[in-house]
Design a protein around this motif. Structure first.
Motif, mmCIF file in Angstrom:
data_model
loop_
_atom_site.group_PDB
_atom_site.id
_atom_site.type_symbol
_atom_site.label_atom_id
_atom_site.label_comp_id
_atom_site.label_asym_id
_atom_site.label_seq_id
_atom_site.Cartn_x
_atom_site.Cartn_y
_atom_site.Cartn_z
ATOM 1 N N TRP A 102 56.265 73.067 127.133
ATOM 2 C CA TRP A 102 55.277 74.142 127.028
ATOM 3 C C TRP A 102 53.964 73.679 127.631
ATOM 4 O O TRP A 102 53.469 72.585 127.296
ATOM 5 N N ARG A 103 53.442 74.488 128.524
ATOM 6 C CA ARG A 103 52.114 74.212 129.086
ATOM 7 C C ARG A 103 51.159 75.237 128.493
ATOM 8 O O ARG A 103 51.173 76.421 128.871
ATOM 9 N N PRO A 104 50.322 74.824 127.537
ATOM 10 C CA PRO A 104 49.479 75.801 126.825
ATOM 11 C C PRO A 104 48.542 76.566 127.738
ATOM 12 O O PRO A 104 48.338 77.770 127.556
ATOM 13 N N VAL A 105 47.935 75.892 128.684
ATOM 14 C CA VAL A 105 46.997 76.555 129.594
ATOM 15 C C VAL A 105 47.484 76.295 131.021
ATOM 16 O O VAL A 105 47.641 75.144 131.424
ATOM 17 N N ALA A 106 47.714 77.356 131.743
ATOM 18 C CA ALA A 106 48.364 77.234 133.047
ATOM 19 C C ALA A 106 47.618 76.298 133.988
ATOM 20 O O ALA A 106 48.227 75.534 134.735
ATOM 21 N N ARG A 107 46.284 76.342 133.962
ATOM 22 C CA ARG A 107 45.534 75.540 134.952
ATOM 23 C C ARG A 107 45.292 74.119 134.473
ATOM 24 O O ARG A 107 44.724 73.312 135.203
ATOM 25 N N TRP A 108 45.681 73.796 133.256
ATOM 26 C CA TRP A 108 45.558 72.412 132.786
ATOM 27 C C TRP A 108 46.862 71.688 133.061
ATOM 28 O O TRP A 108 47.937 72.223 132.811
ATOM 29 N N ASN A 109 46.739 70.475 133.456
ATOM 30 C CA ASN A 109 47.928 69.670 133.702
ATOM 31 C C ASN A 109 48.322 68.949 132.407
ATOM 32 O O ASN A 109 48.383 67.720 132.347
ATOM 33 N N PHE A 110 48.550 69.768 131.397
ATOM 34 C CA PHE A 110 48.841 69.234 130.065
ATOM 35 C C PHE A 110 50.093 69.927 129.527
ATOM 36 O O PHE A 110 50.181 71.156 129.527
ATOM 37 N N ASP A 111 51.067 69.126 129.095
ATOM 38 C CA ASP A 111 52.327 69.685 128.627
ATOM 39 C C ASP A 111 52.723 69.067 127.296
ATOM 40 O O ASP A 111 52.440 67.900 127.019
ATOM 41 N N VAL A 112 53.413 69.877 126.518
ATOM 42 C CA VAL A 112 53.967 69.410 125.248
ATOM 43 C C VAL A 112 55.475 69.596 125.321
ATOM 44 O O VAL A 112 55.952 70.648 125.772
ATOM 45 N N GLN A 113 56.216 68.591 124.905
ATOM 46 C CA GLN A 113 57.675 68.680 124.918
ATOM 47 C C GLN A 113 58.193 68.362 123.520
ATOM 48 O O GLN A 113 57.704 67.432 122.868
ATOM 49 N N ALA B 48 64.015 76.428 144.349
ATOM 50 C CA ALA B 48 63.882 76.099 142.934
ATOM 51 C C ALA B 48 63.865 74.584 142.758
ATOM 52 O O ALA B 48 64.541 73.857 143.460
ATOM 53 N N HIS B 49 63.074 74.166 141.791
ATOM 54 C CA HIS B 49 63.038 72.748 141.436
ATOM 55 C C HIS B 49 64.394 72.287 140.943
ATOM 56 O O HIS B 49 65.095 73.020 140.249
ATOM 57 N N ARG B 50 64.741 71.057 141.255
ATOM 58 C CA ARG B 50 65.825 70.429 140.518
ATOM 59 C C ARG B 50 65.309 70.268 139.080
ATOM 60 O O ARG B 50 64.162 69.876 138.882
ATOM 61 N N GLN B 58 55.367 69.830 133.652
ATOM 62 C CA GLN B 58 55.681 70.748 134.748
ATOM 63 C C GLN B 58 55.131 70.231 136.069
ATOM 64 O O GLN B 58 54.104 69.563 136.096
ATOM 65 N N THR B 59 55.823 70.550 137.127
ATOM 66 C CA THR B 59 55.234 70.364 138.450
ATOM 67 C C THR B 59 55.238 71.733 139.124
ATOM 68 O O THR B 59 56.233 72.439 139.084
ATOM 69 N N ALA B 60 54.105 72.086 139.670
ATOM 70 C CA ALA B 60 53.977 73.410 140.278
ATOM 71 C C ALA B 60 53.888 73.274 141.791
ATOM 72 O O ALA B 60 53.340 72.301 142.304
ATOM 73 N N HIS B 61 54.474 74.219 142.475
ATOM 74 C CA HIS B 61 54.338 74.235 143.923
ATOM 75 C C HIS B 61 54.277 75.670 144.395
ATOM 76 O O HIS B 61 54.750 76.588 143.714
ATOM 77 N N ALA B 62 53.683 75.846 145.556
ATOM 78 C CA ALA B 62 53.561 77.195 146.108
ATOM 79 C C ALA B 62 54.943 77.704 146.506
ATOM 80 O O ALA B 62 55.806 76.922 146.902
ATOM 81 N N ASN B 95 50.213 71.813 148.530
ATOM 82 C CA ASN B 95 50.759 72.392 147.287
ATOM 83 C C ASN B 95 52.269 72.165 147.189
ATOM 84 O O ASN B 95 53.021 73.042 146.790
ATOM 85 N N GLN B 96 52.682 70.985 147.570
ATOM 86 C CA GLN B 96 54.090 70.594 147.551
ATOM 87 C C GLN B 96 54.965 71.585 148.321
ATOM 88 O O GLN B 96 56.059 71.949 147.895
ATOM 89 N N THR B 97 54.441 72.035 149.433
ATOM 90 C CA THR B 97 55.163 72.937 150.320
ATOM 91 C C THR B 97 54.827 72.568 151.763
ATOM 92 O O THR B 97 53.714 72.124 152.034
ATOM 93 N N PHE B 98 55.789 72.735 152.653
ATOM 94 C CA PHE B 98 55.494 72.568 154.073
ATOM 95 C C PHE B 98 54.940 73.889 154.610
ATOM 96 O O PHE B 98 55.503 74.960 154.346
#
Lengths: 402, 227
Positions: A102-113, B48-50, B58-62, B95-98
């Motif tokens: 779960w990432r509480p705030v989308a723009r924060w790079n903070f996660d709870v598992q 999709a991410h593996r 999480q890792t986010a990419h465009a 953004n982890q995209t080419f």
């Protein structure tokens, strides 16, 4: 052995047929559910005496076939559920991971598992599988079975010393009388159950967890009403250098055994872990090193006895170099040592509580395709104890993932 | 894997070079144009991410834009090779995209791969004739590859499996990437009869036989059906 043979039958696939295999995770129409897999098969000579590469998974890390299926379902951009189902040579099927992220705030790079979660300590603990491990073998600290068992205890120091170099099947007078493997300093194959939090920036990475077991003894079901506290802090420099420190403390002995053996006041029954890791990645090179100091509190009441926890140090340095796009060379040097105890055995001299081990391993790898890799290598082990004190092992490995 | 598609397209691209050696019927250079539209199926989320089960977050990419296609003639006359516009182009890692996801170039072109992300990337390809591995490098650094062999070059990041791009390397200049609406235009094709083809990551379309007359513009539409 048949699964291993079946795995290596894949080697006979013509390259064009292998190229038809998927190389991307499978996903549903809207991309919210993905499925990945890793198939690995390793072969080496049989080792039914020294057991240098046996794991708490009850098999030889250099002689096994394994299928990992990983899945992720993301019903919301900030919430996902992840799982790994694993099947191995011994035909058991295990849900090795099952947790919510779960990432509480989308723009924060903070996660709870929460759930059966990956370990936060160390560096290798999150890359124990084929693709992320440049060698076939697993580092001693994460794989080599010491003579300690969570469900059986020595009554004296001599009981412990008799089990030196017998981590594959140690037995003790207190507790379980069935045969079972000992514990690695940190389990690379089983994950603990609890909750963890992780925050990362460009240059800093912090993680902490509260789980049920101990680094050597991850559990799903409660075994001792103890909690493990663990954490890691790492700095990442833009030059490609990462350095981390980790710590953990948790109850490693099963309550069922402690109930048989009342623990004197002040005697620890916990495992503590202090570790440092470093990695340098640049160009075609990756160099990683890890060192850990681990102690096990062990109540031994009958004479001869001792008061300090049992300690162990483990460390390794490994490097990987990739060349000509498809080829790579990797090597690892490592050492596992144990603190001295003194009993009546060995002439009453101070003796490491388990036999120290050293290991050298080298591997050459070739990528048949982006997600298919073949490896061949050689591993040599030295041990200051046991019937077999030196063992060289040639290895072959096949890996496929998507 | 896309070998089933890559092999025939590779053969077509190589055929362009072979046919170039054949004396062309027209001595003078009269040319026409071809333009049209490529109708693509809806993109599936193959980026999709593996599942990152060993990860701590999480890792986010465009999202990847797979809506573009390349339209090209599969063989070109000899004069097409006299002066190929071999230059330099960029394929950014952001953004982890080419970006862009699809490039079409002529042989001899150098592609720069700058890393604009705060993390390391490792650009590589195992394409036959165009295999390369640039190794790991950080933000602000760039490495380059010169492509000298016609063919399709699937490009990936060895660290981030969800990053992918395609580079189509041609031995002639008669190709075009479709715009956001699917339109394309290939100008100055020497008059003659050709086979016009489409390469799309999302599917395939039947090739079309076209005849280019001097000073004319031919309209050709394609419909890509999903594989």
């Amino acid at each position: 052995m048949r699964p291993v043979l079946a795995m290596f039958a894949l080697l006979l696939l013509p390259a064009s047929a292998a190229a038809q295999l998927p190389d991307h995770p499978i996903s549903n129409a809207d991309g919210t559910a993905t499925l990945g897999a890793e198939v690995s098969g390793s072969v080496s000579r049989r080792d039914n005496v020294a057991f240098f590469n046996y794991t708490d998974y009850d098999n030889n890390a250099l002689r096994m076939a394994r299928l990992r299926l990983t899945g992720e379902w993301r019903p919301h951009p900030q919430l996902s559920f992840l799982s790994e189902v694993r099947a191995g040579t011994n035909a058991n099927v295990e849900v090795a991971a099952l947790f919510a992220r779960w990432r509480p705030v989308a723009r924060w790079n903070f996660d709870v598992q929460a759930g059966r979660v990956p370990p936060v300590i160390g560096e290798f603990s999150r890359r124990a599988y084929g693709r992320d491990n440049p060698l076939v073998g697993i580092p001693l600290a994460y794989q080599y079975l010491t003579s300690l068992r969570p469900d059986a205890l020595p009554a004296t120091v001599d009981d412990l010393l008799r089990m030196r170099a017998r981590g594959w099947r140690p037995s003790y007078p207190i507790g379980a009388d069935t045969e079972a493997p000992g514990l690695a300093l940190v389990s690379a194959f089983h994950w603990d159950t609890g909750i963890e939090a992780h925050w990362a920036s460009d240059h800093l990475d912090l993680a902490a967890a509260i789980t049920r077991g101990a680094p050597a003894r991850p559990v799903v079901k409660e075994t001792n009403r103890g909690l493990q506290w663990s954490g890691r802090a790492a700095v990442m420099l833009s030059a490609g250098f990462t350095a981390g420190i980790s710590g953990a403390r948790g109850q490693w002995i099963d309550r069922s055994v402690l109930d048989l053996k009342p623990v004197a006041a002040g005697v620890s029954t916990t495992q503590t872990f202090v570790g440092m890791d470093a990695a340098f990645e640049r160009g075609h090179w990756i160099i990683r090193a890890e060192f850990m100091h681990v102690t096990f509190g062990l109540p031994v009441a009958n004479a001869p006895t001792f008061t300090t926890p049992l300690a162990s140090n483990a460390g390794f340095i490994e490097g990987r170099y990739r060349f000509l796009s498809r080829w790579q060379l990797a090597a690892r040097a490592e050492r596992l040592t144990f603190s001295d105890v003194r009993g009546t055995l060995f002439g009453g001299a101070a003796t490491p509580w388990d036999a120290p081990v050293r290991r050298l391993e080298g591997t050459a790898g070739f990528r048949l395709a982006r997600t298919i890799e073949l490896r061949g290598g050689y591993q040599y082990n030295w041990r200051d104890g046991g019937r077999i004190r030196r063992l060289g092992v040639p290895t072959l490995q096949f890996l496929y993932w998507f | 894997m896309r070998r089933g598609l890559i092999v025939p397209v590779l053969a077509c691209l190589a055929a362009a070079t072979a046919l170039a050696a054949t004396p062309y019927a027209r001595a003078d250079f009269k040319a026409g144009n071809v333009r049209g539209h490529v109708q693509q199926p809806a993109a599936t989320p193959r980026d999709a991410h593996r599942p990152s089960v060993t990860g701590l977050g999480q890792t986010a990419h465009a999202p990847i834009d797979r809506s573009h296609a390349v339209v090209y003639i599969d063989a070109a006359p000899r004069q097409a090779f006299d002066a190929l516009p071999a230059g330099r182009v960029r394929l950014d890692q952001r953004n982890q995209t080419f970006e862009p996801h699809l490039l079409a170039i002529t042989v001899g072109t150098t592609v720069d791969f700058p890393n604009d992300d705060p993390i390391f990337h490792n650009v590589m390809s195992l394409a036959r004739g165009n295999a390369f591995d640039l190794g790991r490098y950080p933000r602000g650094r760039s490495r380059s590859v010169r492509f000298d062999t016609p063919g399709i070059v699937p490009v990936v990041c060895d660290i981030h499996a969800h990053m992918s791009a395609y580079i189509l390397v041609f031995s002639h200049p008669f190709f075009a990437i479709t715009d956001d609406e699917g339109r394309f235009a290939i100008p100055n094709i020497p008059a003659g009869t050709y086979t016009l083809k489409v390469w799309s990551e999302l599917g395939s379309a039947d090739a079309k036989r076209i005849t280019i007359a001097d000073g004319t513009t031919l309209d050709v539409d394609f419909e890509v059906s999903q594989r």
